[in-house]
Design a protein around this motif. Structure first.
Motif, short mmCIF file in Angstrom:
data_model
loop_
_atom_site.label_atom_id
_atom_site.label_comp_id
_atom_site.label_asym_id
_atom_site.label_seq_id
_atom_site.Cartn_x
_atom_site.Cartn_y
_atom_site.Cartn_z
N ILE A 1 49.18 6.97 43.98
CA ILE A 1 48.44 5.70 44.05
C ILE A 1 47.10 5.90 44.75
N THR B 1 45.40 8.63 44.86
CA THR B 1 44.53 9.38 43.95
C THR B 1 43.87 8.46 42.94
N GLY B 2 44.64 7.51 42.39
CA GLY B 2 44.05 6.53 41.48
C GLY B 2 43.00 5.66 42.17
N TYR C 1 39.87 7.70 42.60
CA TYR C 1 39.18 7.82 41.31
C TYR C 1 38.35 6.57 41.03
#
Length: 397
Positions: A338, A340-341, A344
């Motif tokens: 989560i 990492t998203g 991003y």
């Protein structure tokens, strides 16, 4: 009598010299000169000629406007890289009065100048947007290079991607049997033996090579998608859209496009750290998951294990404790995914905002002014306007 004859001669001479206007229009110029008069322009003829000229000029103007509108519509369909030829085409059209051929016919000028064919359609069009080119490049490798007419890059793209995939599949064929042997051994017992250690070392080396080949393949594939976006020049695309598109394609590419190089280590380092955390927690989850399955099976069927528990802890920990460890690793793995998203999305927003601020005009006048204020306000209870005293503060930024 002589006087009467003289008057009759004068009258005949006047009648001979005078002719109606219609007769003069029918007579030639030489006949009029011989008749003793100079050629003159009749007022009716002048008016008719002026009306004819005005009608002819109006007709020419309407034809020119229609031709100009048709030409302008066609000219807007031309690609940006062909605009340098518009001056020569316009000059030839003005000189020769030529126009483009009708739709469906061969597109050439009447002056003999060839016109560039306009590509229409959903798959290949001269007015395709940047986002559509990038999406098609994602599905069809090399589409962006074909659209940008950079055909020399296609052998490099297919060579790197094809080589990386071939190496990956070759190494994967070596890794899979090792993984099956390791799973077969650890499903029975997790006790450390020389055979298990050698097999695990060999499997780790093969898996590392496999991941390197796959990473290089994906990196080259993503690079060529970004190359298609950077070299896109069909339509006028703002720096903001290009930076945002590149940030969507690969983390950190938008910061590089905005020349904010100091942000790149944070973005790349953050993604590398999170990917490592995801992998580390996933390995811990798989480890304790297998241990929990073995100890649970031992608790349910102890007669199948005459030598005792076969998990790596040899029964030192209860099934509930190992279950908690397994759940903790899974929770941490999911949380890292989560984050990492979120990282991003954050780097996309940063690239978008930073590209906007590159063109934002910030004044040097950063000041605050505070000055007294005297105003008059209507007070119903006082029955009229009363002075109001205060301060006026203004900020400039």
């Amino acid at each position: 009598m002589a006087r009467i004859r003289f008057r009759l001669l004068l009258l005949l001479a006047a009648l001979a010299l005078w002719t109606p206007a219609d007769a003069q229009l029918r007579r030639g110029a030489r006949t009029v000169v011989r008749g003793g008069t100079m050629p003159r322009t009749d007022s009716l003829k002048l008016r008719a000629d002026s009306l004819a000229d005005a009608a002819f000029a109006a007709e020419l103007d309407s034809l020119f406007d229609a031709e100009f509108r048709a030409d302008s519509i066609r000219l807007t369909e031309l690609r940006t890289d062909d605009l340098f030829t518009l001056d020569s085409i316009a000059a030839a059209r003005i000189a020769s009065g030529g126009a483009f051929a009708e739709a469906g016919a061969e597109k050439t000028d009447t002056a003999g100048l060839p016109a560039r064919p306009y590509r229409k359609g959903w798959f290949m069009s001269d007015s395709m947007s940047l986002s559509k080119v990038c999406w098609l490049s994602t599905v069809l490798p090399g589409y962006g290079q074909v659209y940008n007419k950079q055909y020399w890059k296609l052998p490099i793209l297919y060579g790197t991607v094809g080589t990386g995939l071939a190496l990956f599949f070759h190494e994967n064929s070596t890794y899979r049997p090792l993984k099956r042997q390791y799973d077969a051994l650890t499903d029975r017992s997790l006790s450390r033996t020389p055979e298990l250690n050698a097999l695990q070392s060999k499997m780790i080396r093969s898996n590392t090579r496999r991941q390197v080949y796959l990473g290089l393949t994906i990196a080259s594939y993503v690079y060529f998608i970004g190359d298609a976006a950077v070299n896109y020049s069909t339509n006028d695309v703002s720096h903001v859209k290009k930076a945002t598109t590149l940030a969507c394609i690969f983390p950190g590419a938008g910061q590089i496009y905005n020349k904010s190089y100091w942000k790149v280590p944070f973005v790349v380092g953050g993604f590398a750290s999170l990917i490592y955390c995801i992998d580390w927690n996933n390995r811990g989850y798989q480890r304790f998951k297998k241990a929990y399955n073995l100890i649970s099976d031992y608790d349910a069927h102890p007669e199948n294990y005459p030598d005792g528990p076969t998990d790596e802890f040899h029964g030192r920990y209860s099934a509930s404790f190992i279950l908690n460890l397994r759940n903790n690793y899974r929770r941490n793995r999911d949380l890292c995914i989560i984050i990492t998203g979120a990282l991003y999305a954050l780097q996309i927003i940063d690239a978008h905002v930073d590209a906007h601020l590159k063109d934002y005009d910030i004044s040097d006048d950063l000041s605050m002014n505070l000055e007294p204020l005297v105003d008059y306000a209507y007070v119903p209870g006082a029955g009229g306007n009363r002075p109001v005293f205060g301060f006026n503060m203004s900020l400039k930024f």
